[in-house]
Scaffold this motif. Structure first.
Motif, short mmCIF file in Angstrom:
data_model
loop_
_atom_site.label_atom_id
_atom_site.label_comp_id
_atom_site.label_asym_id
_atom_site.label_seq_id
_atom_site.Cartn_x
_atom_site.Cartn_y
_atom_site.Cartn_z
N LYS A 49 37.39 35.48 44.34
CA LYS A 49 37.75 34.63 43.19
C LYS A 49 37.10 35.11 41.91
O LYS A 49 37.91 35.26 40.54
CB LYS A 49 37.75 33.18 43.23
N SER A 52 38.56 38.52 40.99
CA SER A 52 39.76 38.44 40.40
C SER A 52 40.05 37.92 39.17
O SER A 52 40.76 38.30 38.32
CB SER A 52 40.82 37.37 41.34
N LYS A 55 39.21 40.42 36.72
CA LYS A 55 40.13 41.52 36.58
C LYS A 55 39.95 42.68 37.29
O LYS A 55 40.04 43.85 37.15
CB LYS A 55 40.40 42.16 35.19
N ILE A 58 43.39 42.71 41.33
CA ILE A 58 44.63 42.14 41.11
C ILE A 58 45.10 41.18 42.22
O ILE A 58 44.21 41.72 43.43
CB ILE A 58 45.72 43.52 40.76
N ASP A 59 46.02 40.58 42.16
CA ASP A 59 46.57 39.58 43.16
C ASP A 59 46.73 40.11 44.44
O ASP A 59 46.28 39.58 45.42
CB ASP A 59 47.77 38.72 42.66
N GLU A 60 47.45 41.08 44.61
CA GLU A 60 47.63 41.77 45.82
C GLU A 60 46.51 42.37 46.50
O GLU A 60 46.20 42.23 47.71
CB GLU A 60 48.52 43.09 45.67
N LYS A 62 43.33 41.04 45.85
CA LYS A 62 42.56 39.90 46.39
C LYS A 62 43.29 39.38 47.72
O LYS A 62 42.44 39.03 48.70
CB LYS A 62 42.92 38.84 45.34
N LEU A 63 44.63 39.27 47.88
CA LEU A 63 45.22 38.63 49.19
C LEU A 63 44.90 39.69 50.37
O LEU A 63 44.29 39.18 51.36
CB LEU A 63 46.70 38.48 49.04
#
Length: 163
Positions: A49, A52, A55, A58-60, A62-63
């Motif tokens: 977190k 993320s 920066k 990025i979200d992809e 992170k997942l």
């Protein structure tokens, strides 16, 4: 005496050689003293977190990163479970998410553990220099409500095979 003193032990596994050695040590203790044992792995979602939000991920990413850590954690816990079963020790495992040190301390409390095992950093011990303690390890030591044992026994694998 030890039977009365320790009944439940918990070991934090992170996939490092030292943490697997700590698990082996715990399995040997469990077998010798008929202790209940639990192994935990914490997916460090707090750091994910942070990365993320700042920066770095990025979200992809992170997942993907979180999924990979979850899969790795499940694999490490299965490995420790197989080690325990090979020695006739029943072990409970749990995959957790959150901040590493806070989840470890909470898991020890929730399990009513009498002892928390962590893998010691013995990479420098053969050279005679002191091992550095990570911030997470310091936080665990300061926050734990049970004794914490850092397992620094590089020959544990040989001992484990012979029991």
């Amino acid at each position: 005496m030890a039977k009365d003193f320790f009944k439940r032990i918990i070991v934090a596994v992170n996939g490092s050689e030292a943490s697997i050695q700590a698990a082996m040590y715990g399995i040997m203790m469990s077998r010798c003293y008929n202790l209940k044992m639990k192994a935990i792995y914490v997916v460090d979602t707090a750091t994910i977190k942070y990365l993320s939000l700042n920066k770095f991920l990025i979200d992809e990413e992170k997942l993907h990163y979180e999924d990979q850590l979850t899969q790795d954690g499940a694999n490490y816990l299965k490995y420790v479970e197989r080690l325990a079963l090979s020695k006739g020790v029943k072990i409970e495992t749990q995959l957790l998410t959150g901040g590493v040190y806070s989840e470890i301390v909470k898991a020890a409390d929730d399990y009513n553990a009498d002892l928390l095992l962590l893998g010691g950093n013995h990479s420098n011990s053969s050279k005679g220099s002191k091992s550095s303690t990570s911030d997470a390890e310091k936080n665990i030591l300061l926050s734990a409500h049970v004794p914490v044992l850092f397992v620094q026994k590089p020959e544990i694998e040989r001992l484990f095979k012979n029991i």
